[in-house]
Design a protein around this motif. Structure first.
Motif, PDB file in Angstrom:
ATOM      1  N   THR A  89       0.834  -1.201   0.000  1.00  0.00           N
ATOM      2  CA  THR A  89       0.000   0.000   0.000  1.00  0.00           C
ATOM      3  C   THR A  89       0.868   1.249   0.000  1.00  0.00           C
ATOM      4  OG1 THR A  89      -0.113   0.159   2.404  1.00  0.00           O
ATOM      5  CG2 THR A  89      -1.790  -1.203   1.315  1.00  0.00           C
ATOM      6  N   THR A  90       0.298   2.341  -0.487  1.00  0.00           N
ATOM      7  CA  THR A  90       1.020   3.615  -0.496  1.00  0.00           C
ATOM      8  C   THR A  90       1.298   4.110   0.918  1.00  0.00           C
ATOM      9  OG1 THR A  90      -1.107   4.755  -0.712  1.00  0.00           O
ATOM     10  CG2 THR A  90       0.168   4.384  -2.744  1.00  0.00           C
ATOM     11  N   SER A  91       0.547   3.645   1.881  1.00  0.00           N
ATOM     12  CA  SER A  91       0.765   4.060   3.265  1.00  0.00           C
ATOM     13  C   SER A  91       1.824   3.203   3.976  1.00  0.00           C
ATOM     14  CB  SER A  91      -0.551   3.996   4.054  1.00  0.00           C
ATOM     15  OG  SER A  91      -1.047   2.670   4.063  1.00  0.00           O
ATOM     16  N   HIS A 112       3.458   9.815  -6.199  1.00  0.00           N
ATOM     17  CA  HIS A 112       4.622   9.553  -7.045  1.00  0.00           C
ATOM     18  C   HIS A 112       5.936   9.855  -6.337  1.00  0.00           C
ATOM     19  CE1 HIS A 112       2.440   9.675 -11.210  1.00  0.00           C
ATOM     20  NE2 HIS A 112       2.125   8.613 -10.488  1.00  0.00           N
ATOM     21  N   ASP A 113       6.011  10.974  -5.634  1.00  0.00           N
ATOM     22  CA  ASP A 113       7.255  11.329  -4.947  1.00  0.00           C
ATOM     23  C   ASP A 113       7.611  10.302  -3.877  1.00  0.00           C
ATOM     24  OD1 ASP A 113       7.655  13.584  -6.505  1.00  0.00           O
ATOM     25  OD2 ASP A 113       6.750  14.950  -5.043  1.00  0.00           O
ATOM     26  N   ASP A 114       6.623   9.883  -3.108  1.00  0.00           N
ATOM     27  CA  ASP A 114       6.870   8.895  -2.046  1.00  0.00           C
ATOM     28  C   ASP A 114       7.298   7.549  -2.633  1.00  0.00           C
ATOM     29  OD1 ASP A 114       6.087  10.796  -0.157  1.00  0.00           O
ATOM     30  OD2 ASP A 114       4.004  10.109  -0.164  1.00  0.00           O
ATOM     31  N   VAL A 115       6.627   7.128  -3.701  1.00  0.00           N
ATOM     32  CA  VAL A 115       6.975   5.859  -4.346  1.00  0.00           C
ATOM     33  C   VAL A 115       8.385   5.943  -4.919  1.00  0.00           C
ATOM     34  CG1 VAL A 115       6.420   4.295  -6.259  1.00  0.00           C
ATOM     35  CG2 VAL A 115       4.588   5.203  -4.814  1.00  0.00           C
ATOM     36  N   ALA A 116       8.692   7.066  -5.578  1.00  0.00           N
ATOM     37  CA  ALA A 116      10.030   7.244  -6.167  1.00  0.00           C
ATOM     38  C   ALA A 116      11.111   7.209  -5.095  1.00  0.00           C
ATOM     39  CB  ALA A 116      10.096   8.555  -6.941  1.00  0.00           C
ATOM     40  N   GLN A 117      10.878   7.893  -3.998  1.00  0.00           N
ATOM     41  CA  GLN A 117      11.866   7.910  -2.911  1.00  0.00           C
ATOM     42  C   GLN A 117      12.083   6.501  -2.346  1.00  0.00           C
ATOM     43  OE1 GLN A 117      10.839  10.518   0.323  1.00  0.00           O
ATOM     44  NE2 GLN A 117      12.809  10.241   1.337  1.00  0.00           N
ATOM     45  N   ALA A 118      11.000   5.784  -2.115  1.00  0.00           N
ATOM     46  CA  ALA A 118      11.111   4.422  -1.579  1.00  0.00           C
ATOM     47  C   ALA A 118      11.808   3.495  -2.569  1.00  0.00           C
ATOM     48  CB  ALA A 118       9.721   3.878  -1.235  1.00  0.00           C
ATOM     49  N   MET A 135       7.432  10.648 -17.090  1.00  0.00           N
ATOM     50  CA  MET A 135       7.807  11.976 -17.569  1.00  0.00           C
ATOM     51  C   MET A 135       8.332  12.852 -16.429  1.00  0.00           C
ATOM     52  SD  MET A 135       7.255  11.645 -20.739  1.00  0.00           S
ATOM     53  CE  MET A 135       6.875  13.018 -21.763  1.00  0.00           C
ATOM     54  N   ALA A 136       7.797  12.648 -15.228  1.00  0.00           N
ATOM     55  CA  ALA A 136       8.250  13.399 -14.057  1.00  0.00           C
ATOM     56  C   ALA A 136       9.498  12.776 -13.433  1.00  0.00           C
ATOM     57  CB  ALA A 136       7.133  13.469 -13.021  1.00  0.00           C
ATOM     58  N   GLU A 137      10.025  11.728 -14.076  1.00  0.00           N
ATOM     59  CA  GLU A 137      11.223  11.020 -13.613  1.00  0.00           C
ATOM     60  C   GLU A 137      11.026  10.377 -12.243  1.00  0.00           C
ATOM     61  OE1 GLU A 137      14.374  13.925 -13.899  1.00  0.00           O
ATOM     62  OE2 GLU A 137      14.292  13.906 -16.082  1.00  0.00           O
ATOM     63  N   ARG A 138       9.792   9.939 -11.967  1.00  0.00           N
ATOM     64  CA  ARG A 138       9.481   9.272 -10.706  1.00  0.00           C
ATOM     65  C   ARG A 138       9.404   7.757 -10.884  1.00  0.00           C
ATOM     66  NH1 ARG A 138      11.318  13.240  -9.246  1.00  0.00           N
ATOM     67  NH2 ARG A 138      10.264  14.991  -8.312  1.00  0.00           N
ATOM     68  N   ALA A 157      15.449   8.449 -13.942  1.00  0.00           N
ATOM     69  CA  ALA A 157      14.930   7.565 -12.890  1.00  0.00           C
ATOM     70  C   ALA A 157      15.701   6.255 -12.856  1.00  0.00           C
ATOM     71  CB  ALA A 157      13.440   7.310 -13.093  1.00  0.00           C
ATOM     72  N   ALA A 158      16.033   5.711 -14.033  1.00  0.00           N
ATOM     73  CA  ALA A 158      16.800   4.456 -14.086  1.00  0.00           C
ATOM     74  C   ALA A 158      18.164   4.651 -13.433  1.00  0.00           C
ATOM     75  CB  ALA A 158      16.962   3.986 -15.525  1.00  0.00           C
TER      76      ALA A 158
END
Length: 176
Positions: A89-91, A112-118, A135-138, A157-158
């Motif tokens: 979950t996102t939480s 998106h930011d939280d998922v990208a950071q994780a 496109m947002a590089e997330r 992102a890669a």
């Protein structure tokens, strides 16, 4: 990987890119998304933990998570790797620990930011049908299925997630 197997693998992705008849215009083309995992360098082998990131209470996200999970139940073998899925979950993105790839459901833009950071802190390949995430590089990979299937890879992102793809694969996709 032998040249014969590699050529077949590239052919499979190419055919999937040109044909989207088996996948509706919305949602993730799961067979193509799963196949993308086999092009990570070094090639994944053995049991490969993958996550399906979704938001509880978001009907679109929950439905897509179920669809991805069902589709992956029939696509467990990808190259030399066997996918072992679990929902996250996102939480509770800390539950991504140990995952090598994550299928990110659409309609998660606020996350998106939280998922990208994780994903970045765990070197996880993120795959989604939501191209705004790429496109947002997330997210690392976006797969569209409107008129024809297209694979989009975010170089930034890669690189940030430590994900490398073979050069032959990169010639078949759109890099941004």
């Amino acid at each position: 990987m032998s040249l014969k197997i590699f050529t077949r693998s590239i052919g499979a992705v190419a055919m999937a890119c040109w044909s989207s008849a088996s996948t509706p215009a919305t949602g993730l083309n799961v067979p193509v998304a799963a196949r993308v995992i086999s092009f990570i360098q070094p090639t994944p082998q053995g049991i490969l933990p993958v996550a399906i990131v979704y938001q509880p209470g978001n009907a679109t996200s929950e439905a897509e998570a179920v669809t991805i999970e069902r589709a992956l139940a029939t696509t467990t073998q990808v190259g030399r790797a066997r996918l072992k899925t679990r929902r996250v979950t996102t939480s509770n993105l800390a539950a991504l620990d140990g995952a090598k790839a994550a299928f990110v459901t659409s309609s998660l833009r606020p996350h998106h930011d939280d998922v990208a950071q994780a994903a970045t802190s765990r070197s996880i390949l993120t795959i989604t049908s939501d191209t705004t995430c790429v496109m947002a590089e997330r997210c690392v990979v976006g797969i569209t299925s409107a008129d024809r299937t297209q694979i989009i890879v975010s170089r930034a992102a890669a690189r940030r997630n430590g994900i490398r793809f073979g050069s032959a694969f990169l010639m078949l996709v759109k890099e941004i």
